[in-house]
Design a protein around this motif. Structure first.
Motif, PDB file in Angstrom:
ATOM      1  N   THR A 111     -14.792  22.687 -60.772  1.00 38.50           N
ATOM      2  CA  THR A 111     -13.635  22.029 -60.162  1.00 38.50           C
ATOM      3  C   THR A 111     -12.362  22.846 -60.273  1.00 38.50           C
ATOM      4  O   THR A 111     -11.461  22.717 -59.442  1.00 38.50           O
ATOM      5  N   ALA A 112     -12.239  23.676 -61.298  1.00 37.65           N
ATOM      6  CA  ALA A 112     -11.012  24.454 -61.505  1.00 37.65           C
ATOM      7  C   ALA A 112     -11.366  25.786 -62.143  1.00 37.65           C
ATOM      8  O   ALA A 112     -12.304  25.883 -62.943  1.00 37.65           O
ATOM      9  N   VAL A 113     -10.585  26.811 -61.778  1.00 35.06           N
ATOM     10  CA  VAL A 113     -10.798  28.156 -62.308  1.00 35.06           C
ATOM     11  C   VAL A 113      -9.440  28.763 -62.633  1.00 35.06           C
ATOM     12  O   VAL A 113      -8.519  28.710 -61.816  1.00 35.06           O
ATOM     13  N   THR A 114      -9.328  29.323 -63.835  1.00 39.87           N
ATOM     14  CA  THR A 114      -8.170  30.123 -64.205  1.00 39.87           C
ATOM     15  C   THR A 114      -8.628  31.567 -64.323  1.00 39.87           C
ATOM     16  O   THR A 114      -9.485  31.883 -65.153  1.00 39.87           O
ATOM     17  N   VAL A 115      -8.087  32.429 -63.467  1.00 37.01           N
ATOM     18  CA  VAL A 115      -8.504  33.827 -63.435  1.00 37.01           C
ATOM     19  C   VAL A 115      -7.458  34.672 -64.158  1.00 37.01           C
ATOM     20  O   VAL A 115      -6.256  34.514 -63.936  1.00 37.01           O
ATOM     21  N   TYR A 116      -7.937  35.548 -65.039  1.00 37.30           N
ATOM     22  CA  TYR A 116      -7.095  36.492 -65.755  1.00 37.30           C
ATOM     23  C   TYR A 116      -7.259  37.877 -65.130  1.00 37.30           C
ATOM     24  O   TYR A 116      -8.168  38.091 -64.327  1.00 37.30           O
ATOM     25  N   PRO A 117      -6.408  38.828 -65.477  1.00 31.81           N
ATOM     26  CA  PRO A 117      -6.623  40.192 -64.972  1.00 31.81           C
ATOM     27  C   PRO A 117      -7.998  40.738 -65.309  1.00 31.81           C
ATOM     28  O   PRO A 117      -8.506  41.606 -64.607  1.00 31.81           O
ATOM     29  N   ASP A 118      -8.607  40.221 -66.359  1.00 26.88           N
ATOM     30  CA  ASP A 118      -9.970  40.622 -66.715  1.00 26.88           C
ATOM     31  C   ASP A 118     -10.682  39.418 -67.315  1.00 26.88           C
ATOM     32  O   ASP A 118     -10.580  39.156 -68.504  1.00 26.88           O
ATOM     33  N   GLY A 119     -11.383  38.678 -66.470  1.00 34.68           N
ATOM     34  CA  GLY A 119     -12.107  37.501 -66.935  1.00 34.68           C
ATOM     35  C   GLY A 119     -11.591  36.229 -66.290  1.00 34.68           C
ATOM     36  O   GLY A 119     -10.616  36.233 -65.530  1.00 34.68           O
ATOM     37  N   ALA A 120     -12.244  35.105 -66.598  1.00 30.58           N
ATOM     38  CA  ALA A 120     -11.860  33.821 -66.005  1.00 30.58           C
ATOM     39  C   ALA A 120     -12.335  32.684 -66.903  1.00 30.58           C
ATOM     40  O   ALA A 120     -13.270  32.832 -67.707  1.00 30.58           O
ATOM     41  N   ARG A 121     -11.673  31.547 -66.747  1.00 28.44           N
ATOM     42  CA  ARG A 121     -12.077  30.317 -67.421  1.00 28.44           C
ATOM     43  C   ARG A 121     -12.489  29.318 -66.350  1.00 28.44           C
ATOM     44  O   ARG A 121     -11.700  28.962 -65.476  1.00 28.44           O
ATOM     45  N   LEU A 122     -13.747  28.850 -66.429  1.00 26.87           N
ATOM     46  CA  LEU A 122     -14.283  27.900 -65.460  1.00 26.87           C
ATOM     47  C   LEU A 122     -14.290  26.508 -66.061  1.00 26.87           C
ATOM     48  O   LEU A 122     -14.659  26.329 -67.235  1.00 26.87           O
ATOM     49  N   THR A 123     -13.909  25.532 -65.280  1.00 30.16           N
ATOM     50  CA  THR A 123     -13.974  24.127 -65.696  1.00 30.16           C
ATOM     51  C   THR A 123     -14.991  23.418 -64.816  1.00 30.16           C
ATOM     52  O   THR A 123     -14.841  23.391 -63.586  1.00 30.16           O
ATOM     53  N   ARG A 124     -16.010  22.851 -65.451  1.00 27.39           N
ATOM     54  CA  ARG A 124     -17.073  22.162 -64.731  1.00 27.39           C
ATOM     55  C   ARG A 124     -17.025  20.668 -65.055  1.00 27.39           C
ATOM     56  O   ARG A 124     -16.700  20.281 -66.176  1.00 27.39           O
TER      57      ARG A 124
END
Length: 542
Positions: free
Chosen positions: A28-41
């Motif tokens: 449902t939501a994604v926070t993208v970093y310059p290297d990597g990401a945080r996924l919310t399911r």
């Protein structure tokens, strides 16, 4: 006794056995970093009864790691241990998104239409073949006349053969007229089916290589429940992208259109997610470096004969250390930001396909009032270049990224934009000015050498520098040139310039000179520059 045991078992409440609930997840939501990401399911499921259950979610990508995952239960849920399982997974249907399901239905509809078109073409071809076969049979008829044939019966038979042959050939022609439309209908059906299949293949798809999440949970009551899974992945990134447009019509103005390029190779598509872009770098160094004690010691000074023998070894041992001390510390974007974190929340749901090209998303537009001038370096260039000086008035830094440069809407080049901190000033290039022509001539000296006169302990160099405005626009010109500098008292340096430079040692660089002047259309500015170096006899200039 057995009857009493049966009655006790029937009347005593026993704990319910744990039941496995199969569910699916949705990003449902994604926070993208310059290297990597945080996924919310979000995982939604139905608990059939209150009590303990085992939840099986079999649609996580194979690269998932339990140590990079956090689970948060919804109201009425208690979570126990969880694990990831990559083998002995239960079978699952081919995962299709709603868009894929609609595209698959369109493919199936067009496949049926294609079959109808092919059958219609076959029917027309059958009509043509049948009529042509009938005509060939009638034209090849060689049957004997009956014994009692009369002229009338012969004429009747001939008329019948002729009429039937004509009818057969007319039927063949009529069927042939229907052949071309039927062929075109089949061709259009094939084209439509090919486009539909291509559209289906282009849609983001669910991951086919997956792992399963097993969660032990306790439900307070039966019914609908949710679990939120936060997962950190490495194969994702974003970077800024800029379009800088400088306009001088009606006043100097600089607009910066900010965009981002997002890419990911996590093994699953992000479909319709809420996207946040963060400049934080959780995958990089988070703690200060460690200092270790440095032991220094002294030893007896070596004899003279040892110095020659060990000179090669000593040079090898000392030179790397000297070079390491002289090298400047690397400058990174993270250090330049001094811990400030910039976050952009994209206002619309976004779909980012795994393994596809960078997705470009527009952010916003910034407007600046720049100071525009022409910078001329005649020692190396034949034309001047536009440079716009701007100050970042916003409360956030402009992050480093690639920038396309436009002047009056025309692409003039590209550059790399370094971090611009709030309130910081920077110079931005905007291409050559072909109407500002530069020259740097070195007149002949008495010995015939071009602009250079050298004796045993003296060297003189002279140059005539000019900037000519051949266009129709006035420019403020910043002219740069250089002379050598000396740090030895015995090496004397004398500089003569007409006119005198407005600035020396520009930006702390010794020997760099600058002149600033306004140059109207059709005008020419000339600068004469001379320097003389002198040193004692017996010394050599290097």
């Amino acid at each position: 006794m057995r009857a009493l045991l049966a009655i006790l078992l029937a009347t005593t409440a026993l704990p319910a056995l744990a039941e496995t609930i199969v569910a699916t997840s949705r990003i449902t939501a994604v926070t993208v970093y310059p290297d990597g990401a945080r996924l919310t399911r979000q995982i939604g499921f139905t608990a059939p009864t209150a009590g303990s259950h085992e939840l099986l979610v079999a649609d996580l990508p194979a690269s998932s790691q339990p140590g990079m995952m956090q689970l948060a239960p919804g109201t009425g849920l208690g979570l126990g241990a969880f694990t990831l399982r990559a083998d002995r997974l239960p079978p699952r249907d081919e995962p299709l998104t709603p868009d894929q399901q609609a595209a698959r239905a369109e493919v199936e509809r067009l496949e049926a239409e294609r079959v109808k078109a092919a059958l219609a073409l076959d029917a027309v071809r059958a009509r043509v073949d049948a009529a042509e076969a009938q005509a060939r049979f009638l034209s090849s008829f060689t049957g004997a006349l009956p014994d009692d044939a009369t002229p009338e019966t012969i004429r009747a038979m001939a008329a019948m053969i002729g009429a039937e042959t004509l009818a057969a050939r007319q039927a063949a022609l009529a069927a042939s007229a229907d052949l071309f439309p039927a062929e075109k209908a089949l061709e259009k059906a094939d084209e439509a089916l090919a486009r539909a299949r291509a559209a289906f293949d282009a849609l983001p798809s669910a991951d086919r290589d997956y792992t399963a999440l097993l969660v032990a949970l306790t439900a307070a009551e039966a019914g609908e429940h949710t679990i939120t899974v936060t997962q950190y992945v490495s194969d994702a990134s974003w970077r800024p992208f800029y379009e800088l447009n400088l306009s001088r019509r009606g006043g100097d103005r600089l607009t910066i259109d900010r965009a981002v390029l997002v890419s990911q190779r996590t093994g699953e598509d992000w479909t319709g997610v809420a996207l946040t872009l963060s400049s934080a770098r959780p995958s990089e160094q988070a703690a200060p470096s460690t200092l270790w004690p440095e032991l220094r010691r002294i030893v007896p000074e070596p004899a003279d004969q040892d110095l020659a023998r060990k000179s090669g070894q000593a040079a090898d041992a000392i030179m790397p250390e000297a070079v390491a001390e002289a090298a400047p510390a690397p400058i990174t974007a993270g250090a330049a930001m001094e811990g400030d974190t910039v976050v952009h929340v994209y206002p619309q749901p976004v779909t980012v396909a795994s393994g596809a090209e960078n997705l470009r998303l527009p952010l916003d537009r910034l407007t600046f009032v720049p100071v525009v001038r022409a910078v001329a370096v005649p020692r190396h260039d034949s034309t001047a270049f536009v440079v716009a000086s701007v100050t970042n008035p916003s409360g956030e830094p402009l992050l480093p990224g690639e920038a396309m440069l436009f002047r009056e809407g025309v692409l003039v080049g590209s550059t790399w934009l370094d971090t611009i901190a709030p309130g910081a000033e920077t110079d931005l290039p905007f291409g050559a000015i072909e109407t500002l022509r530069l020259s740097r001539r070195m007149p002949m000296a008495s010995e015939g050498q071009t602009g250079v006169f050298t004796t045993a302990n003296e060297r003189t160099e002279s140059a005539v520098i000019s900037v000519e405005n051949t266009g129709t626009e006035a420019w403020t010109v910043r002219l740069l040139d250089q002379v050598p500098y000396s740090e030895q008292t015995d090496l004397q340096l004398t500089v003569k310039a007409d006119p005198s430079p407005d600035e020396t040692d520009v930006d702390g660089q010794r020997g760099i000179l600058a002149w600033t002047f306004d140059l109207a259309p059709g005008r020419k500015q000339t600068v004469t520059l001379e320097h003389r170096l002198s040193w004692p006899r017996g010394m050599v200039l290097r």
